[in-house]
Design an enzyme around this catalytic site. Sequence first.
Site, short mmCIF file in Angstrom:
data_model
loop_
_atom_site.label_atom_id
_atom_site.label_comp_id
_atom_site.label_asym_id
_atom_site.label_seq_id
_atom_site.Cartn_x
_atom_site.Cartn_y
_atom_site.Cartn_z
N LYS A 115 0.69 -1.14 -0.05
CA LYS A 115 -0.04 -0.04 0.11
C LYS A 115 1.03 1.25 -0.11
O LYS A 115 0.50 2.32 -0.71
CB LYS A 115 -0.91 0.00 1.18
CG LYS A 115 -2.10 -1.02 1.13
CD LYS A 115 -3.46 -0.38 1.79
CE LYS A 115 -4.42 -1.66 1.40
NZ LYS A 115 -5.59 -1.28 2.32
N LYS A 197 -3.56 -10.49 -6.65
CA LYS A 197 -4.71 -10.71 -5.92
C LYS A 197 -5.77 -9.78 -6.57
O LYS A 197 -5.45 -8.78 -7.02
CB LYS A 197 -4.65 -10.45 -4.65
CG LYS A 197 -5.90 -10.71 -3.63
CD LYS A 197 -5.39 -9.93 -2.16
CE LYS A 197 -5.79 -8.52 -2.28
NZ LYS A 197 -6.14 -7.96 -0.92
N LYS A 200 -10.37 -4.78 -4.64
CA LYS A 200 -11.45 -4.17 -4.68
C LYS A 200 -11.11 -2.53 -5.22
O LYS A 200 -11.77 -1.57 -5.91
CB LYS A 200 -12.44 -3.84 -3.85
CG LYS A 200 -12.04 -3.45 -2.35
CD LYS A 200 -13.15 -3.48 -1.27
CE LYS A 200 -13.05 -4.02 -0.17
NZ LYS A 200 -11.83 -3.97 0.75
P1 TYM Z 1 -10.44 -6.17 2.95
O1 TYM Z 1 -11.51 -5.30 3.32
O2 TYM Z 1 -9.28 -6.12 1.99
O3 TYM Z 1 -11.00 -7.84 2.41
C1 TYM Z 1 -12.14 -8.35 3.15
C2 TYM Z 1 -11.98 -9.93 3.09
O4 TYM Z 1 -11.99 -10.34 1.95
C3 TYM Z 1 -10.75 -10.95 1.53
N1 TYM Z 1 -10.26 -10.82 0.46
C4 TYM Z 1 -9.92 -11.90 -0.45
N2 TYM Z 1 -10.19 -13.18 -0.31
C5 TYM Z 1 -10.00 -14.09 -1.31
N3 TYM Z 1 -9.36 -13.68 -2.42
C6 TYM Z 1 -9.39 -12.13 -2.71
N4 TYM Z 1 -8.70 -11.55 -4.04
C7 TYM Z 1 -9.50 -11.39 -1.84
N5 TYM Z 1 -9.53 -10.07 -1.46
C8 TYM Z 1 -9.86 -9.73 -0.27
C9 TYM Z 1 -9.91 -10.64 2.81
O5 TYM Z 1 -8.81 -11.65 3.12
C10 TYM Z 1 -10.66 -10.33 3.83
O6 TYM Z 1 -11.08 -11.47 4.53
N6 TYM Z 1 -7.77 -5.74 7.13
C11 TYM Z 1 -8.86 -6.35 6.57
C12 TYM Z 1 -9.96 -5.90 7.24
C13 TYM Z 1 -10.05 -6.08 8.80
C14 TYM Z 1 -10.27 -7.32 9.38
C15 TYM Z 1 -10.22 -7.04 10.65
C16 TYM Z 1 -10.43 -8.86 8.99
C17 TYM Z 1 -9.75 -5.14 9.45
N7 TYM Z 1 -10.01 -5.62 10.82
C18 TYM Z 1 -10.33 -7.92 11.47
C19 TYM Z 1 -10.75 -9.53 9.98
C20 TYM Z 1 -10.58 -9.27 11.41
C21 TYM Z 1 -8.94 -5.94 5.05
O7 TYM Z 1 -8.41 -5.05 4.81
O8 TYM Z 1 -9.94 -6.85 4.35
#
Ligand code: TYM
Length: 335
Positions: A115, A197, A200
């Site tokens: 990032k 990956k 979004k």
């Molecule tokens: P975020 O918002 O990027 O993504 C949300 C969830 O989607 C999963 N994910 C994917 N899984 C498979 N293939 C992909 N291409 C893909 N892109 C995203 C992510 O692994 C995630 O589970 N840091 C986290 C948000 C967060 C969080 C937490 C998660 C903040 N606090 C506490 C769990 C527990 C994040 O940026 O997710």
Amino acid sequence: MYKDKKVVFSGVQPSGVLTIGNYLGAIRNFSEFSENYHCYYCVVDEHAITVRQVPADLRKRTYETLALYIACGLDPEKNTLFVQSHVSGHAELGWILDCYTMFGELSRMTQFKDKSAKNADNINAGLFTYPSLMAADILLYQTELVPVGVDQKQHLELTRDIATRFNQIYGDTFVVPEPFIPKTTAKIMSLAEPTKKMSKSDENENAVVRILDPKDAIIRKFKRAVTDSGCEIKRGEGKDGIMNLMSIYSAFTGKTEDEIEAEFEGKGYGDFKLAVGETCADALAPVQAEFARLAADKAYLEDVMAKGAEAAARDAARTMSKVRRKLGFIELKRR
Ligand code: TYM
């Protein structure tokens, strides 16, 4: 914290319209825990501001993400659905955990490196300490299990280290959580660059399939998906694009990779891509219909948010009071 049930926590950033990566890697799996666990699913808006957001868009996406949680099968009666900034314990514990997280540990986080490369003009302190806020989200509820995609594994490992460190210094305070990472859909890849990956926030719309994309867009994006120069629908070296499409098809149909190879034997990439696109669009149609109904009912979403925040704040307060006591902060007596 709950004697009757173990706790599940997960979160999604409202930093873009969610993709099938978010769906298959995380959200789709959330509802399987609803019966047997006490589940908290959070829209993590405080995490989202580590990257500059347009306020009106952030607000809109926060509603949208909550609506998508429900549209993907999370019943607000059976899960605590809430928005991070509505529960002050997250930021509060985040600060405390910053003081138990090492500079070296944060410097090794690959998400921070990625990032900061992408946002070179805004490498802020929040982007750097993002993982200790994430640890706070999880530890605040005495979480046992965290369903996430594989990209979050490193953050989970750090969360475990922070919890263990804190417990060693102050005695048992936090449950040390485990990640729950799905076997085949832990990392859905970009359709434009299948070694990267699907994200979004990708600027190339052809790289991502969003949960809310209309059917024709979904089919068009899969048709354009980058694959190798071969022609067989088979796993193998250099066939990242095809293998990504196979895991998406498998996730939506329940078919194994062997079954998929047999089904498409003698057929070309074009046939396969069309099948993946149609299957994906059909699987998402009911989610989209439910989303449209919910998104039109802002009052209902606000009601869910308010109830979720109230329940989450009550539970978070128990951990916060324990943490404050352990640290030596004075708890004010009510007067
Ligand atoms: P975020 O918002 O990027 O993504 C949300 C969830 O989607 C999963 N994910 C994917 N899984 C498979 N293939 C992909 N291409 C893909 N892109 C995203 C992510 O692994 C995630 O589970 N840091 C986290 C948000 C967060 C969080 C937490 C998660 C903040 N606090 C506490 C769990 C527990 C994040 O940026 O997710």
